[in-house]
Design an enzyme around this catalytic site. Structure first.
Site, mmCIF file in Angstrom:
data_model
loop_
_atom_site.group_PDB
_atom_site.id
_atom_site.type_symbol
_atom_site.label_atom_id
_atom_site.label_comp_id
_atom_site.label_asym_id
_atom_site.label_seq_id
_atom_site.Cartn_x
_atom_site.Cartn_y
_atom_site.Cartn_z
ATOM 1 N N ASP A 8 71.858 -25.866 -2.306
ATOM 2 C CA ASP A 8 73.026 -25.711 -3.179
ATOM 3 C C ASP A 8 74.343 -26.032 -2.461
ATOM 4 O O ASP A 8 74.711 -25.357 -1.487
ATOM 5 C CB ASP A 8 73.120 -24.278 -3.716
ATOM 6 C CG ASP A 8 71.821 -23.778 -4.347
ATOM 7 O OD1 ASP A 8 70.736 -24.249 -3.944
ATOM 8 O OD2 ASP A 8 71.904 -22.896 -5.224
ATOM 9 N N GLU A 39 74.420 -26.956 -8.285
ATOM 10 C CA GLU A 39 74.855 -25.980 -9.303
ATOM 11 C C GLU A 39 76.137 -25.221 -8.936
ATOM 12 O O GLU A 39 76.756 -24.640 -9.815
ATOM 13 C CB GLU A 39 73.727 -24.969 -9.588
ATOM 14 C CG GLU A 39 73.467 -24.007 -8.426
ATOM 15 C CD GLU A 39 73.012 -22.625 -8.874
ATOM 16 O OE1 GLU A 39 72.803 -22.410 -10.063
ATOM 17 O OE2 GLU A 39 72.882 -21.768 -7.990
ATOM 18 N N ASN A 40 76.516 -25.239 -7.654
ATOM 19 C CA ASN A 40 77.738 -24.529 -7.244
ATOM 20 C C ASN A 40 78.798 -25.483 -6.702
ATOM 21 O O ASN A 40 79.706 -25.074 -5.975
ATOM 22 C CB ASN A 40 77.426 -23.486 -6.167
ATOM 23 C CG ASN A 40 76.292 -22.570 -6.540
ATOM 24 O OD1 ASN A 40 75.187 -22.676 -6.017
ATOM 25 N ND2 ASN A 40 76.544 -21.668 -7.466
ATOM 26 N N ASN A 67 70.979 -21.564 -12.522
ATOM 27 C CA ASN A 67 71.618 -20.665 -13.482
ATOM 28 C C ASN A 67 73.090 -20.991 -13.724
ATOM 29 O O ASN A 67 73.671 -20.578 -14.722
ATOM 30 C CB ASN A 67 71.466 -19.210 -13.022
ATOM 31 C CG ASN A 67 71.927 -18.990 -11.600
ATOM 32 O OD1 ASN A 67 71.500 -19.696 -10.677
ATOM 33 N ND2 ASN A 67 72.805 -18.022 -11.395
ATOM 34 N N HIS A 68 73.713 -21.745 -12.809
ATOM 35 C CA HIS A 68 75.122 -22.136 -13.009
ATOM 36 C C HIS A 68 75.271 -23.524 -13.639
ATOM 37 O O HIS A 68 76.363 -24.088 -13.638
ATOM 38 C CB HIS A 68 75.869 -22.099 -11.673
ATOM 39 C CG HIS A 68 76.018 -20.707 -11.112
ATOM 40 N ND1 HIS A 68 76.789 -19.740 -11.730
ATOM 41 C CD2 HIS A 68 75.472 -20.113 -10.030
ATOM 42 C CE1 HIS A 68 76.724 -18.615 -11.031
ATOM 43 N NE2 HIS A 68 75.925 -18.816 -9.996
ATOM 44 N N HIS A 153 64.272 -22.746 -8.752
ATOM 45 C CA HIS A 153 65.514 -22.004 -8.562
ATOM 46 C C HIS A 153 65.264 -20.550 -8.940
ATOM 47 O O HIS A 153 65.230 -20.196 -10.119
ATOM 48 C CB HIS A 153 66.582 -22.636 -9.460
ATOM 49 C CG HIS A 153 67.966 -22.244 -9.088
ATOM 50 N ND1 HIS A 153 68.641 -22.809 -8.035
ATOM 51 C CD2 HIS A 153 68.819 -21.345 -9.630
ATOM 52 C CE1 HIS A 153 69.852 -22.284 -7.955
ATOM 53 N NE2 HIS A 153 69.985 -21.381 -8.895
ATOM 54 N N HIS A 178 68.625 -21.212 -4.705
ATOM 55 C CA HIS A 178 69.340 -20.118 -5.386
ATOM 56 C C HIS A 178 69.816 -19.014 -4.453
ATOM 57 O O HIS A 178 70.890 -18.472 -4.673
ATOM 58 C CB HIS A 178 68.523 -19.495 -6.523
ATOM 59 C CG HIS A 178 69.201 -18.328 -7.186
ATOM 60 N ND1 HIS A 178 70.357 -18.478 -7.942
ATOM 61 C CD2 HIS A 178 68.905 -17.002 -7.213
ATOM 62 C CE1 HIS A 178 70.727 -17.267 -8.402
ATOM 63 N NE2 HIS A 178 69.874 -16.373 -7.969
ATOM 64 N N HIS A 180 70.665 -19.183 -1.298
ATOM 65 C CA HIS A 180 71.671 -19.710 -0.366
ATOM 66 C C HIS A 180 71.438 -19.309 1.086
ATOM 67 O O HIS A 180 72.305 -19.537 1.922
ATOM 68 C CB HIS A 180 73.101 -19.296 -0.792
ATOM 69 C CG HIS A 180 73.553 -19.912 -2.072
ATOM 70 N ND1 HIS A 180 74.882 -19.931 -2.465
ATOM 71 C CD2 HIS A 180 72.877 -20.538 -3.064
ATOM 72 C CE1 HIS A 180 74.988 -20.534 -3.637
ATOM 73 N NE2 HIS A 180 73.789 -20.908 -4.025
HETATM 74 FE FE FE2 Z 1 73.303 -21.597 -5.984
HETATM 75 FE FE FE2 Z 2 71.643 -20.095 -8.600
#
Ligand code: FE2
Ligand code: FE2
Length: 274
Positions: A8, A39-40, A67-68, A153, A178, A180
């Site tokens: 990520d 996603e981030n 999820n983001h 994820h 996810h 990190h």
């Molecule tokens: Fe993430």
């Molecule tokens: Fe995530």
């Protein structure tokens, strides 16, 4: 096939580190295919089309989400025209975008990239096991694709490990994202699927999950939100998994962590340097 998966990307410092390093990494390791979880990438929350384009221009072949995925609302629209952007497969039917994409390497090999989200301590999506099983039934290694990589994820290590063994021998790799924080359990499973519970992030490790430490500490101590989460601004480290895939079988021959940058113990895929 030489494939690199980077974890990520968190915020500007993560983006800068990836944009600067990726062209050199592709040359150094003669990479055939690069997948990055994005996603981030936009201020820690979601991805914009201009950031996506920068990552593709720097040499990424596929960008996965989590999820983001839709924190930046524009993603609901532009994901439809960006075939290299992949959101979790097990979102409700009708969600914009795709959960799996067939993409080609420069050499013409076909890679199926799948993104799915776990359900333990996560939003209640459709069953990721059944959704992935359906994809792998429709696309078998060396019949439908030369390599199949799954970005799973998820929060729970148990769910990630169960999913990896569920598809062992049917996918080239299952890469956990996810949390990190990179785990030290990368390996090739008995039937030939490369696996790591979590690949870590591309971001400032002098942080809480890539975020400036002040507000996370505040929320744990006082239970009262005081500010937004902001990505930490120090220099980022890259964390990924290097995977060598057998051209004959589509299964993994070996895998190794790749970690470069400050505040993270370095690691390099030695098998690509000989
Ligand atoms: Fe993430
Ligand atoms: Fe995530």
């Amino acid at each position: 096939m030489r494939l690199l998966f980077l974890g990520d990307i968190v915020g500007r410092s993560g983006r800068q580190a990836v944009l600067e390093a990726l062209p050199g990494l592709k040359r150094r390791y003669a990479l055939d295919f690069v997948i990055i979880n994005g996603e981030n990438a936009a201020g820690g929350f979601g991805i914009t089309e201009s950031i996506l384009q920068q990552l593709l221009d720097a040499g990424a072949d596929a960008i996965t989400l989590g999820n983001h995925a839709f924190d930046q609302k524009e993603a609901l629209v532009f994901i439809e025209r960006q075939e290299r952007l992949i959101r979790p497969l097990n979102y409700p039917q009708g969600t914009p975008g795709r959960g799996a994409a067939h993409l080609k390497t420069a050499g013409g090999a076909e890679v199926l990239v799948i993104n799915a989200m776990g359900r333990v301590f996560m939003p209640e999506l459709d069953c990721p096991f059944r959704a992935i099983d359906a994809e792998l039934t429709a696309c078998r290694l060396k019949q439908g694709a030369d390599a199949i990589v799954i970005d799973f994820h998820a929060e729970a290590t148990s769910e990630k490990q169960a999913l990896a063994y569920f598809v062992d021998g049917r996918a080239s790799a299952v890469v956990g994202t996810h949390t990190h924080a990179p785990t030290a359990d990368e390996r090739v499973l008995p039937a030939g699927t490369a696996f790591i519970s979590d690949v870590g992030m591309c971001g400032d490790y002098n942080s809480v999950l890539g975020m400036d430490v002040e507000e996370p500490i505040n929320r744990f101590v006082t239970k009262i939100p005081r500010a937004r989460f902001e990505p930490a601004r120090g220099p980022a480290a890259l964390s990924g998994l290097a995977i060598e895939i057998d051209d004959k079988t589509g299964l993994a021959l070996r895998c190794s962590a790749l970690r470069i940058g400050p505040n993270l113990e370095p690691a390099e895929p030695a098998f690509w340097l000989a």
